[in-house]
Design an enzyme around this catalytic site. Structure first.
Site, short mmCIF file in Angstrom:
data_model
loop_
_atom_site.label_atom_id
_atom_site.label_comp_id
_atom_site.label_asym_id
_atom_site.label_seq_id
_atom_site.Cartn_x
_atom_site.Cartn_y
_atom_site.Cartn_z
N LYS A 188 -5.29 11.38 -11.13
CA LYS A 188 -4.03 10.26 -10.88
C LYS A 188 -3.32 11.25 -11.00
O LYS A 188 -2.56 11.81 -12.41
CB LYS A 188 -4.29 9.42 -11.50
CG LYS A 188 -3.68 7.95 -11.60
CD LYS A 188 -4.33 6.87 -10.31
CE LYS A 188 -4.21 5.55 -10.70
NZ LYS A 188 -5.29 5.07 -9.87
N1 GLU Z 1 -5.29 3.92 -6.13
C1 GLU Z 1 -6.20 3.76 -6.09
C2 GLU Z 1 -6.95 3.69 -6.92
O1 GLU Z 1 -6.50 3.61 -7.75
C3 GLU Z 1 -6.70 4.23 -4.68
C4 GLU Z 1 -6.85 6.01 -5.13
C5 GLU Z 1 -7.45 6.72 -3.22
O2 GLU Z 1 -7.39 6.52 -2.56
O3 GLU Z 1 -7.47 7.58 -3.62
O4 GLU Z 1 -8.41 2.90 -6.30
#
Ligand code: GLU
Length: 450
Positions: free
Chosen positions: A135
């Site tokens: 993240k």
């Molecule tokens: N930000 C989204 C999540 O928390 C998507 C992450 C992604 O597509 O890699 O799941």
């Protein structure tokens, strides 16, 4: 097959002591029950103990592999330079490259990004995609920046972390405060400065015209609906008779609301940071979506003659519904707000929307909670499909994306149900167990280098 019942009597309220694991002591981590990262690691370690995951794997999972922090200057439109702080936390890559969103928000901080990266490890494993958890974020206020400023911030951040990401290493995606346009700038910058193969696959959630996948924009909302379709019959409900309210009306909340209504359900209330609206017979969610895009918030929709009335925060939480869908930020449902809720089921479309006291209060009342690592995994699942399409020069049609997504979500829901009954635990612990099963097995097969 899931022939199980989720009636209130079968809901297991947690009686365990919080943060009991001795892993916290061994790693010298101070127990702070208000810290989101520790809350998530605590839930994960609790599940790991039940599953009897070997101690060394518990230790590994209790800390991210890499925590990257960068500071970088950007020229603002007023001619001044501002210094920004950016993060990329890479929690675990046992299953595949790190994967997870990039958030632009004034409150982005290291512990939250760590927490969200650990959730990504669990999400990817639960839906069985070959990806790890990561993240990122930049502490900034995208609403207060021009498009040009946003572009320069994005590009400069990519250049700062370029060596640590890549299509085989770490693949960011949209999250709170970012969108397909930001991903397009991200991909373009990386493609200019990297000499890797398949450079476009460095990021997902791109615009469809530029390497994005059909169905990615609605994927997280769609995944929530796919899980509900699997679980609602267990509590004797069908979409056509079901009601819900939605907290947050950004990408995830608006899509969840539209798809809930498309299946015949009624969206009785919606609220975001600007205000709330209510209609006991169901809001006109298409009109609301259009209004929110134009006005950047829900406030004022009640004046548009679509049959909605404005509602206070407390009244919003008190609206009686079958399903409450939190699709905003973390930790919004405190114990007090939990006491206002009048619902049978909570489908966590946002990451970690509940505080532990809020969660306990709801479980004690017999409210079923479908955890975020299950409900919100649709986005990363279609991100994985986008990555596959980029790397194989394919372009899937929407039907294929939707079918594959549905298959992944249904199997993840069944895996969770199965773990719940096998171990007699609540749905959150069950989802962690179902995710950990895969990771523990892969560690067992791979061993630890050297
Ligand atoms: N930000 C989204 C999540 O928390 C998507 C992450 C992604 O597509 O890699 O799941």
């Amino acid at each position: 097959m899931m022939s199980t019942s989720t009636d209130k009597a079968s809901i297991v309220a947690p009686t365990r002591e919080l943060m009991a694991s001795t892993v916290f002591d061994e790693l010298g981590m101070e127990r702070d029950s208000d810290n989101l990262y520790l809350q998530i690691i605590d839930s994960m370690l609790h599940a790991a103990e039940i599953l009897e995951v070997p101690r060394h794997i518990q230790l590994i999972l209790a800390q991210p592999k890499n925590e990257i922090m960068v500071h970088f200057p950007v020229l603002m439109d007023n001619g001044h330079y501002a210094l920004f702080k950016g993060y990329r936390v890479q929690h675990n890559n046992a299953l595949g490259p790190y994967k997870g969103g990039l958030r632009f928000h004034p409150h982005v901080g290291l512990d939250d990004v760590k927490a969200l990266s650990a959730l990504m490890t669990m999400k990817c494993s639960l839906v069985r995609i070959p990806m790890g958890g990561g993240k990122g974020g930049i502490k900034c206020d995208p609403r207060a920046m021009s498009q040009n400023e946003l572009m320069r911030v994005t590009r400069r951040f990519v250049s700062a972390i370029a060596a640590q990401i890549g299509p085989d290493r770490d693949i960011p995606a949209p999250d709170v405060g970012t969108n397909a346009q930001v991903m397009a700038w991200f991909a373009d910058t990386y493609m200019q400065i990297s000499d890797k193969q398949n450079k476009m696959a460095v990021v997902t959630g791109k615009p469809v015209e530029f390497g994005g996948s059909l169905g990615r924009e609605k994927a997280t909302g769609q995944g929530v609906i796919d899980v509900l379709a699997e679980i609602l019959p267990d509590i004797g409900l069908a979409f056509k008779d079901a009601t819900c309210s939605v907290l947050g009306f950004g990408n995830v909340g608006s899509w969840a609301a539209k798809l809930f209504a498309e299946r015949g359900g009624k969206v009785r209330a919606a609220m975001d940071h600007t205000g709330g609206v209510y209609n006991p017979d169901g809001l006109d969610v298409l009109a609301l979506d259009e209004y929110v895009r134009e006005h950047r918030g829900i406030a004022g929709f009640e004046k548009t003659r679509h049959g909605a009335e404005a509602i206070s925060e407390e009244d919003f939480y008190r609206v009686p519904v079958d399903v409450f869908i939190p699709a905003a930020l973390e930790q919004m449902i405190t114990e007090e707000k939990a006491s206002w809720l009048d619902c049978k089921l909570i489908a966590e479309a946002a990451n970690a929307p509940m505080t532990p006291p809020g969660e306990r209060a709801l479980m004690a009342r017999g409210v079923e909670i479908l955890p975020a690592i299950l409900c919100s995994a649709g986005g990363v699942t279609v991100s994985y499909f986008e990555w596959v399409q980029n790397r194989t020069n394919q372009s899937w049609d929407l039907e294929k994306v939707d079918d594959e997504l549905n298959r992944h979500m249904v199997l993840a829901a069944r895996r969770t149900q199965l773990a719940r009954h096998r171990f007699g635990v609540d749905m959150r612990t069950a989802a962690y167990i179902a995710a950990l099963e895969q990771i523990a097995q892969v560690y067992q097969l791979r061993g630890i280098f050297p």
